[in-house]
Design a protein around this motif. Structure first.
Motif, short mmCIF file in Angstrom:
data_model
loop_
_atom_site.label_atom_id
_atom_site.label_comp_id
_atom_site.label_asym_id
_atom_site.label_seq_id
_atom_site.Cartn_x
_atom_site.Cartn_y
_atom_site.Cartn_z
N MET A 108 9.95 -7.66 -8.40
CA MET A 108 10.40 -6.98 -7.19
C MET A 108 10.26 -5.47 -7.32
O MET A 108 9.79 -4.79 -6.40
CB MET A 108 11.86 -7.34 -6.89
N VAL A 109 10.69 -4.92 -8.46
CA VAL A 109 10.61 -3.46 -8.67
C VAL A 109 9.16 -2.99 -8.63
O VAL A 109 8.84 -1.96 -8.03
CB VAL A 109 11.28 -3.08 -10.01
N GLU A 110 8.26 -3.76 -9.22
CA GLU A 110 6.85 -3.38 -9.22
C GLU A 110 6.27 -3.41 -7.81
O GLU A 110 5.49 -2.54 -7.41
CB GLU A 110 6.05 -4.30 -10.15
N ARG A 111 6.65 -4.43 -7.04
CA ARG A 111 6.16 -4.51 -5.66
C ARG A 111 6.62 -3.33 -4.83
O ARG A 111 5.89 -2.82 -3.98
CB ARG A 111 6.64 -5.81 -5.02
N LEU A 112 7.87 -2.89 -5.06
CA LEU A 112 8.40 -1.79 -4.27
C LEU A 112 7.88 -0.43 -4.75
O LEU A 112 7.58 0.44 -3.93
CB LEU A 112 9.93 -1.79 -4.35
N LEU A 113 7.81 -0.24 -6.06
CA LEU A 113 7.59 1.10 -6.61
C LEU A 113 6.30 1.27 -7.40
O LEU A 113 6.01 2.36 -7.87
CB LEU A 113 8.76 1.46 -7.54
N GLY A 114 5.53 0.18 -7.52
CA GLY A 114 4.37 0.23 -8.39
C GLY A 114 3.36 1.30 -8.03
O GLY A 114 2.79 1.96 -8.90
N ARG A 115 3.11 1.50 -6.76
CA ARG A 115 2.13 2.49 -6.34
C ARG A 115 2.62 3.21 -5.09
O ARG A 115 2.53 2.69 -3.98
CB ARG A 115 0.78 1.84 -6.07
N MET A 116 3.13 4.42 -5.28
CA MET A 116 3.57 5.22 -4.14
C MET A 116 2.35 5.88 -3.49
O MET A 116 1.58 6.56 -4.15
CB MET A 116 4.54 6.31 -4.59
N LYS A 117 2.21 5.67 -2.19
CA LYS A 117 1.11 6.30 -1.47
C LYS A 117 1.51 7.69 -1.00
O LYS A 117 2.65 7.91 -0.58
CB LYS A 117 0.72 5.45 -0.27
N ALA A 118 0.57 8.60 -1.07
CA ALA A 118 0.81 9.95 -0.56
C ALA A 118 0.87 9.92 0.97
O ALA A 118 0.43 8.96 1.61
CB ALA A 118 -0.30 10.88 -1.03
N GLY A 119 1.42 10.99 1.55
CA GLY A 119 1.46 11.12 3.00
C GLY A 119 0.08 11.26 3.60
O GLY A 119 -0.89 11.59 2.90
N LYS A 120 -0.03 11.06 4.92
CA LYS A 120 -1.35 11.00 5.54
C LYS A 120 -2.11 12.31 5.46
O LYS A 120 -3.34 12.31 5.31
CB LYS A 120 -1.23 10.55 7.00
N GLU A 121 -1.42 13.45 5.50
CA GLU A 121 -2.13 14.73 5.41
C GLU A 121 -2.67 14.95 4.01
O GLU A 121 -3.77 15.49 3.83
CB GLU A 121 -1.21 15.88 5.82
N VAL A 122 -1.93 14.50 3.00
CA VAL A 122 -2.39 14.61 1.61
C VAL A 122 -3.59 13.70 1.39
O VAL A 122 -4.59 14.09 0.78
CB VAL A 122 -1.26 14.26 0.63
N ARG A 123 -3.51 12.48 1.93
CA ARG A 123 -4.63 11.54 1.78
C ARG A 123 -5.87 12.05 2.48
O ARG A 123 -6.99 11.93 2.00
CB ARG A 123 -4.25 10.16 2.33
N ARG A 124 -5.68 12.66 3.65
CA ARG A 124 -6.82 13.20 4.39
C ARG A 124 -7.49 14.32 3.61
O ARG A 124 -8.71 14.41 3.56
CB ARG A 124 -6.34 13.72 5.76
N ALA A 125 -6.68 15.16 2.97
CA ALA A 125 -7.25 16.28 2.20
C ALA A 125 -7.98 15.80 0.95
O ALA A 125 -8.86 16.50 0.43
CB ALA A 125 -6.14 17.25 1.81
N GLN A 126 -7.62 14.62 0.45
CA GLN A 126 -8.22 14.10 -0.77
C GLN A 126 -9.54 13.36 -0.51
O GLN A 126 -10.22 12.99 -1.45
CB GLN A 126 -7.24 13.16 -1.46
N ARG A 127 -9.89 13.12 0.74
CA ARG A 127 -11.12 12.39 1.04
C ARG A 127 -12.36 13.23 0.74
O ARG A 127 -12.35 14.43 0.85
CB ARG A 127 -11.14 11.96 2.52
#
Length: 255
Positions: A236-255
Motif C-alpha cells: 500500500m505504501v509503495e502504491r501511494l508514495l512510490g513515485r511522486m509526479k511533479a506538477g504540470k508546469e515542471v513536467r512541461r519544462a522537462q520535455r
C-alpha cells in the motif's frame, strides 16, 4: 444461446473483476523533494474493520493496531531510500519540541482538509471557488508553526481504511458467484481498501501533492494488499508514495 452465454460471461467477468487505482494531483510548480530535504512523517491514521454477514463494518481495534505498526515499518523502510532527513512520528510525542496536543490539532485539521480534497477533487464535486485551480488547499499557520518549531520543510500525512470480509460474508460471496454461473448474478461486496497521502510544505502550509488509492474485489477471499500483514502494508505504501509526479508546469519544462 451462445449470445446469452457470452452476455452472462461478460457480466460475471465485470462483477468479479477487482481493481486497483491511484490518481495523483499536485501544485502546478511542485517538484518532488530531492537532496538533503527535511521531512516529518506524521503518525498514520489507520482503521481496519470486518464486514459482517449483513454488510456492516465492525471496527477491530486489534487489527487496527497491527496494521498501524505495519504501515509505520513500511514508511520507515520506504523513506530510508529517499535520502532526506526524516523524522517518523510513531506517536504524538515523537516530534522534538512539539507538544502532543499541537500534533493532535494538526492531525485533526489535516483530516478535515484531506477529506475535503478527496471529496471535491476525486468524486466529481468540485467547489466553484476551487474549479480550475489545481491543488488549492492549505493547513495555514498551524503547519507553519510546525516548521518554526522543528525546521522541517515538509510533512507527509497518510490515512488508510481497510475492510476485511468475515467468514460469513465470504460464504455469501461464494453463493453470489455461483449464481453468476447459472444466470442470476448477484455477488456480494467483499473487502476493500481506501487510502490517501498528502505532502504539505510547512514553510507556507500549502498542500502541494496528493494521491488517492482505491482497491476492491467481488471475488471471495481475494484482496489487493492486507495491511494487517507487513507485505500488504508495504504494498500500500509503495502504491501511494512510490513515485511522486511533479506538477504540470515542471513536467512541461522537462520535455
Amino acid at each position: 444461446m451462445r449470445g446469452r452465454a457470452l452476455i452472462l460471461a461478460s457480466t460475471a467477468s465485470l462483477m468479479l473483476s477487482g481493481c486497483v487505482s491511484t490518481r495523483q494531483i499536485a501544485d502546478a510548480q511542485f517538484q518532488p523533494p530531492q537532496g538533503n530535504y527535511s521531512l516529518i512523517v506524521m503518525r498514520p491514521d489507520v482503521n481496519v474493520g470486518s464486514i459482517t454477514l449483513g454488510g456492516l463494518v465492525e471496527p477491530r481495534a486489534d487489527w487496527t493496531e497491527q496494521a498501524r505498526a505495519n504501515v509505520l515499518q513500511a514508511l520507515k523502510a520506504q523513506q530510508a531510500t529517499r535520502g532526506g532527513r526524516t523524522i517518523i512520528a510513531e506517536t504524538r510525542s515523537s516530534i522534538p519540541g512539539v507538544s502532543p496536543e499541537t500534533v493532535a490539532d494538526l492531525e485533526r485539521l489535516h483530516n478535515a482538509v484531506g477529506s475535503s480534497i478527496a471529496l471535491h477533487k476525486y468524486m466529481g464535486m468540485d467547489l466553484p471557488t476551487k474549479r480550475g485551480k489545481g491543488l488549492d488547499w492549505t493547513l495555514g499557520q498551524e503547519a507553519v508553526k510546525l516548521h518554526r518549531a522543528t525546521g522541517a520543510e515538509y510533512a507527509l500525512f497518510l490515512s488508510a481504511e481497510d475492510t476485511v470480509a468475515s467468514t460469513g460474508r465470504v460464504a455469501m460471496q461464494v453463493l453470489g458467484v455461483a449464481g453468476c454461473l447459472i444466470g442470476f448474478c448477484a455477488p456480494q461486496g467483499g473487502g476493500a481498501q481506501s487510502a490517501y497521502a498528502s505532502l504539505v510544505d510547512l514553510r507556507n502550509g500549502d498542500v502541494v501533492w496528493f494521491n488517492v488509492l482505491q482497491t476492491g474485489s467481488q471475488l471471495p477471499g481475494v484482496t489487493f494488499g492486507d495491511i494487517r500483514t507487513p507485505a500488504g502494508a508495504a504494498q500500500m505504501v509503495e502504491r501511494l508514495l512510490g513515485r511522486m509526479k511533479a506538477g504540470k508546469e515542471v513536467r512541461r519544462a522537462q520535455r
